[in-house]
Enzyme design. Structure first.
Site, short mmCIF file in Angstrom:
data_model
loop_
_atom_site.label_atom_id
_atom_site.label_comp_id
_atom_site.label_asym_id
_atom_site.label_seq_id
_atom_site.Cartn_x
_atom_site.Cartn_y
_atom_site.Cartn_z
N GLY A 69 0.82 -1.19 0.00
CA GLY A 69 0.00 0.00 0.00
C GLY A 69 0.86 1.25 0.00
O GLY A 69 2.07 1.20 0.26
N GLY A 117 0.45 -5.21 0.55
CA GLY A 117 -0.73 -5.18 -0.30
C GLY A 117 -0.54 -5.88 -1.62
O GLY A 117 -1.51 -6.34 -2.24
N GLU A 140 5.56 -5.90 7.71
CA GLU A 140 4.86 -4.88 8.48
C GLU A 140 5.47 -4.58 9.85
O GLU A 140 5.41 -3.44 10.32
CB GLU A 140 3.39 -5.26 8.64
CG GLU A 140 2.55 -5.05 7.39
CD GLU A 140 2.77 -6.10 6.33
OE1 GLU A 140 2.31 -5.90 5.19
OE2 GLU A 140 3.42 -7.13 6.62
N ASP A 148 -1.38 -7.66 7.25
CA ASP A 148 -2.81 -7.52 6.94
C ASP A 148 -3.07 -8.13 5.56
O ASP A 148 -2.38 -9.05 5.17
CB ASP A 148 -3.23 -6.05 7.04
CG ASP A 148 -2.59 -5.16 5.99
OD1 ASP A 148 -1.47 -5.49 5.52
OD2 ASP A 148 -3.19 -4.13 5.62
#
Length: 339
Positions: A69, A117, A140, A148
């Site tokens: 992301g 992502g 992360e 995620d």
């Protein structure tokens, strides 16, 4: 959606295939909210189009499919106390679940860098192709965040404790190890991806892959299973680090050093999330859990500080809070889960 936003995801159909090209090569195709919505709209258009039998997602440029992301935008949103990231994650995670359930073959070219992502828009697909250039990771914890995009679902279902190792350290894996951990299905040398793409316009996905897939070059994780399984099966991050340090294995000690540089609260929340994800029945249930974690992280000190240190100021010297694992209480971790 503006013309500029539309240009960040290029769509085309050719023969029996629909192609999605992530088109922000200077940012290694990092995902924005507009890109997520455009991918979702393409899937809607092609889902019931009988002329489109296979979906292919690829990245523009030579560096990778997708680096994740747009974390600089997340940093700015978090600092401003905004909610744009919450809206982004909600739509992104719905897209991840949709990809996993998509009725037609969804072929992901996981060439080059595939992180965060980027894993979400590829590793949930039904046909996942890696190359000799693939570097697949969920990094992360290094920015004070928790895996995620269904990352805890994928990593909690790897053989033994391989996923725990990858989630806590954020270490990238190459083609063979992506296959071993279930993050990919096929190995195709990068020079053959254009030929595979062309074949997918004419042939069903399984037939095209049978012509291009090869055995992957040897990886690293298979030979490290013994110490990884023994060390990461511990119940706490502190115990994991103790076992790594005392193992007598050079690679294990290096992993311990890596963990000691990560966000302490992110490490503990990640371990708890992985253990919970193992017990949840569906990807959707795990994504719901991850959404709660992400929303909490958005208001945390460590996410802002981690992105600042790694991406904004690039001093590589984050000041975590709490600063040590010992200072992270059960209440800190429970807060991430909304408890």
């Amino acid at each position: 959606m503006t013309t500029a936003e539309e240009s960040q995801v290029l769509l085309r159909t050719e023969g029996r295939a629909g192609f999605i090209t992530l088109n922000r090569p200077r940012a290694i195709n990092a995902l924005t909210h507009a890109m997520v919505l455009r991918i979702d709209a393409a899937l809607t258009a092609w889902e019931h189009d009988p002329a489109v039998e296979t979906i292919v997602i690829e990245g523009a440029g030579e560096r990778g499919l997708c680096a994740g992301g747009d974390i600089r935008a997340i940093h700015d949103d978090a600092r401003a106390g905004g909610s744009a990231s919450v809206d982004f994650w909600r739509d992104e995670y719905r897209l991840n679940a949709r990809i996993a359930r998509f009725a037609k073959p969804y072929v992901a070219f996981m060439d080059g860098i595939v992180m965060g992502g980027g894993v979400g828009v590829s590793a949930h697909g039904s046909v996942r192709v890696v190359t000799e250039r693939s570097r697949v990771a969920m990094p992360e914890t290094g920015i004070g965040f928790v895996p995620d995009v269904g990352g805890t679902y994928l990593l909690s279902r790897t053989p033994g404790e391989l996923g725990t190792h990858l989630a806590l350290t954020g270490a990238p894996v190459g083609a063979a190890d992506a296959l071993l951990t279930g993050l990919a299905d096929h190995y195709v040398p990068s020079e053959h991806l254009p030929g595979l793409a062309d074949e997918l316009t004419r042939s069903p996905a399984h037939e095209a892959l049978s012509r291009f897939a090869q055995p992957a070059p040897a990886g690293e994780l298979a030979a490290q299973r013994d110490w990884i399984d023994a060390c990461y099966s511990a119940d706490t991050v502190e115990s994991v680090i103790d076992r790594l340090t005392d193992s007598g294995v050079t690679e294990a000690k290096e992993a311990a050093t890596t963990l000691l540089a990560r966000s302490p609260v992110a490490l503990k929340a990640t371990l708890a999330a992985l253990r919970l994800a193992r017990s949840l029945d569906s990807l959707e249930d795990v994504l719901d859990m991850e959404f709660r974690l992400s929303c909490t992280a958005l208001r945390s000190h460590d996410l802002i500080e981690g992105i600042r240190a790694q991406v904004v100021d690039k001093d590589r010297n984050p000041r975590w809070s709490p600063p040590t694992l010992a200072a992270v209480t059960e209440a800190h971790v429970a807060h991430y889960f909304g408890d």
